[in-house]
Every structure is written in C-alpha cells, then in structure tokens.
Design a protein around this motif. Sequence first.
Motif, mmCIF file in Angstrom:
data_model
loop_
_atom_site.group_PDB
_atom_site.id
_atom_site.type_symbol
_atom_site.label_atom_id
_atom_site.label_comp_id
_atom_site.label_asym_id
_atom_site.label_seq_id
_atom_site.Cartn_x
_atom_site.Cartn_y
_atom_site.Cartn_z
ATOM 1 N N SER A 138 20.798 55.833 23.004
ATOM 2 C CA SER A 138 20.819 54.851 24.081
ATOM 3 C C SER A 138 22.078 54.973 24.928
ATOM 4 O O SER A 138 23.085 55.524 24.500
ATOM 5 C CB SER A 138 20.713 53.435 23.507
ATOM 6 O OG SER A 138 21.785 53.171 22.647
ATOM 7 N N LEU A 139 21.993 54.431 26.119
ATOM 8 C CA LEU A 139 23.113 54.382 27.052
ATOM 9 C C LEU A 139 24.061 53.267 26.616
ATOM 10 O O LEU A 139 23.632 52.211 26.165
ATOM 11 C CB LEU A 139 22.573 54.106 28.453
ATOM 12 C CG LEU A 139 23.552 54.132 29.600
ATOM 13 C CD1 LEU A 139 24.056 55.556 29.821
ATOM 14 C CD2 LEU A 139 22.873 53.619 30.863
ATOM 15 N N LYS A 140 25.355 53.516 26.765
ATOM 16 C CA LYS A 140 26.353 52.512 26.406
ATOM 17 C C LYS A 140 27.092 52.076 27.672
ATOM 18 O O LYS A 140 27.359 52.879 28.554
ATOM 19 C CB LYS A 140 27.362 53.086 25.407
ATOM 20 C CG LYS A 140 26.719 53.731 24.188
ATOM 21 C CD LYS A 140 26.704 52.824 23.021
ATOM 22 C CE LYS A 140 25.903 53.310 21.864
ATOM 23 N NZ LYS A 140 26.351 54.304 21.023
ATOM 24 N N ILE A 141 27.413 50.800 27.740
ATOM 25 C CA ILE A 141 28.230 50.257 28.827
ATOM 26 C C ILE A 141 29.596 49.958 28.230
ATOM 27 O O ILE A 141 29.714 49.173 27.288
ATOM 28 C CB ILE A 141 27.610 48.983 29.423
ATOM 29 C CG1 ILE A 141 26.208 49.282 29.965
ATOM 30 C CG2 ILE A 141 28.517 48.414 30.512
ATOM 31 C CD1 ILE A 141 25.428 48.048 30.366
ATOM 32 N N HIS A 142 30.618 50.610 28.764
ATOM 33 C CA HIS A 142 31.977 50.482 28.246
ATOM 34 C C HIS A 142 32.820 49.717 29.255
ATOM 35 O O HIS A 142 32.703 49.931 30.463
ATOM 36 C CB HIS A 142 32.560 51.888 28.023
ATOM 37 C CG HIS A 142 33.911 51.880 27.410
ATOM 38 N ND1 HIS A 142 35.057 51.887 28.152
ATOM 39 C CD2 HIS A 142 34.306 51.884 26.114
ATOM 40 C CE1 HIS A 142 36.097 51.885 27.350
ATOM 41 N NE2 HIS A 142 35.667 51.889 26.102
ATOM 42 N N ALA A 143 33.663 48.814 28.781
ATOM 43 C CA ALA A 143 34.561 48.053 29.650
ATOM 44 C C ALA A 143 35.965 48.078 29.061
ATOM 45 O O ALA A 143 36.132 48.027 27.839
ATOM 46 C CB ALA A 143 34.081 46.624 29.791
ATOM 47 N N LYS A 144 36.975 48.182 29.951
ATOM 48 C CA LYS A 144 38.370 48.217 29.515
ATOM 49 C C LYS A 144 39.199 47.379 30.483
ATOM 50 O O LYS A 144 39.053 47.493 31.703
ATOM 51 C CB LYS A 144 38.894 49.651 29.506
ATOM 52 C CG LYS A 144 40.323 49.784 29.013
ATOM 53 C CD LYS A 144 40.921 51.165 29.222
ATOM 54 C CE LYS A 144 40.172 52.245 28.518
ATOM 55 N NZ LYS A 144 40.815 53.578 28.665
ATOM 56 N N GLU A 145 40.063 46.562 29.924
ATOM 57 C CA GLU A 145 40.993 45.767 30.725
ATOM 58 C C GLU A 145 42.404 46.030 30.225
ATOM 59 O O GLU A 145 42.665 45.990 29.028
ATOM 60 C CB GLU A 145 40.675 44.280 30.615
ATOM 61 C CG GLU A 145 41.518 43.405 31.506
ATOM 62 C CD GLU A 145 41.279 43.631 32.982
ATOM 63 O OE1 GLU A 145 42.264 43.642 33.745
ATOM 64 O OE2 GLU A 145 40.114 43.793 33.390
ATOM 65 N N LYS A 146 43.313 46.326 31.164
ATOM 66 C CA LYS A 146 44.709 46.597 30.831
ATOM 67 C C LYS A 146 45.566 45.511 31.469
ATOM 68 O O LYS A 146 45.587 45.379 32.694
ATOM 69 C CB LYS A 146 45.127 47.963 31.378
ATOM 70 C CG LYS A 146 44.288 49.100 30.867
ATOM 71 C CD LYS A 146 44.614 50.379 31.620
ATOM 72 C CE LYS A 146 43.624 51.471 31.280
ATOM 73 N NZ LYS A 146 43.805 52.641 32.123
ATOM 74 N N LEU A 147 46.260 44.742 30.643
ATOM 75 C CA LEU A 147 47.106 43.655 31.129
ATOM 76 C C LEU A 147 48.570 44.029 30.939
ATOM 77 O O LEU A 147 49.019 44.205 29.792
ATOM 78 C CB LEU A 147 46.803 42.361 30.366
ATOM 79 C CG LEU A 147 45.348 41.899 30.387
ATOM 80 C CD1 LEU A 147 45.135 40.777 29.407
ATOM 81 C CD2 LEU A 147 44.953 41.495 31.789
ATOM 82 N N PRO A 148 49.326 44.181 32.042
ATOM 83 C CA PRO A 148 50.737 44.546 31.895
ATOM 84 C C PRO A 148 51.547 43.389 31.301
ATOM 85 O O PRO A 148 51.427 42.247 31.742
ATOM 86 C CB PRO A 148 51.178 44.857 33.322
ATOM 87 C CG PRO A 148 50.172 44.209 34.204
ATOM 88 C CD PRO A 148 48.909 44.056 33.421
ATOM 89 N N LEU A 149 52.334 43.690 30.277
ATOM 90 C CA LEU A 149 53.237 42.696 29.695
ATOM 91 C C LEU A 149 54.635 42.855 30.279
ATOM 92 O O LEU A 149 55.353 41.891 30.459
ATOM 93 C CB LEU A 149 53.275 42.831 28.178
ATOM 94 C CG LEU A 149 51.934 42.650 27.464
ATOM 95 C CD1 LEU A 149 52.084 42.857 25.972
ATOM 96 C CD2 LEU A 149 51.347 41.278 27.751
ATOM 97 N N ASN A 150 55.026 44.088 30.555
ATOM 98 C CA ASN A 150 56.243 44.417 31.294
ATOM 99 C C ASN A 150 56.059 45.824 31.849
ATOM 100 O O ASN A 150 54.961 46.375 31.764
ATOM 101 C CB ASN A 150 57.514 44.259 30.434
ATOM 102 C CG ASN A 150 57.540 45.176 29.235
ATOM 103 O OD1 ASN A 150 57.147 46.339 29.312
ATOM 104 N ND2 ASN A 150 58.008 44.654 28.103
ATOM 105 N N SER A 151 57.111 46.431 32.385
ATOM 106 C CA SER A 151 56.958 47.731 33.045
ATOM 107 C C SER A 151 56.593 48.865 32.083
ATOM 108 O O SER A 151 56.072 49.884 32.514
ATOM 109 C CB SER A 151 58.235 48.092 33.807
ATOM 110 O OG SER A 151 59.304 48.234 32.899
#
Length: 167
Positions: free
Chosen positions: A13-26
Amino acid sequence: MDTSLRYASNSKSLKIHAKEKLPLNSKTRLQFHGELDTGTGAPSYICAMIRYFFMEASTSLGLGLHYDKREKLRCLVRGKKEFPVIADGIVTFNVKGRSDFDQDFNQRNLKGAAEFAWNIANFQEDQGIRLKVGYEIFEKVPYMQIRENNWTVNADMKGRWNVRYDL
C-alpha cells in the motif's frame, strides 16, 4: 509541515508521511514524523526526536523515541558527519549511523553507511538533482539514490527499492 507519498517494493500500500521540524534554537530542533498506511487506514509509526547540529563540524546527532505496532516503543540514536570532497560542497562524503534500543535497552536495528553525494543545484532551469552512492556496512549492501526536485528513488543491490514524492 513536510509531507510525502511513499511506496516500497516490500509494501502492498501507499504510505503518507508527514514531518514537522520545530526550531528550539539555532543548533537544535525538535522533529516529529509519522506515517499513515493507506491500506490499513492506521498509522505505521510515529517518532519524536531532538536533533542537534554542530554546523562548524558538519555533524548532527539525534536522540528520540519511536513507536510502531510491531516493535512497540524504541529509543533511537543517530549521527551523521559530512566531509566536503570539493571545496564548493557540491560533492560530499558522508558517514552516518543509527541504533535502536528496545524497552529493555537491548540494541536492535544497527545501521551504518558511507556514501558519496553529488548535489547539482541547476541541472536544468528550475531542476535540482542529487545522486548518492553508498554502502550499508552492517548489511553489506551497496545502494543508490536519485533525487530530482520532488521525486526520490532509492534502490539497493538486494533488489529493494522505494519511491517518494514530496508534496
């Protein structure tokens, strides 16, 4: 949020992938990613990771938790070091590794690779290409990757392959 559609040779089956990157500092970010299996309608896995970047050394380290229905909760440790082969950074030699630990801190899924990456920003107008050729050390298998803008194809010498389209 980065989203992509993924299909692999070992999947039905096809997969839906999601990614979120939240900066905490530089130099640090909190990264969440997961995958939804369209065949079952359920998540394949979900992962949360802290990634730290040593910019001056072209190195990154990550530590996180990974949950899936097969292996339950695992701890991840990963690292990557990049060495420029050409002064402008178009060709790099990368060394990367990853280890998973189960709930009893038993090591599982050890991975390590050495690869060359060639990034061509303007192969044609509005078209970037990345070529990777590498060797997975613990499985003892060569692999390659071709990425063109939103499309990525990965394959190895054991006949495994996957395709990804970034939305």
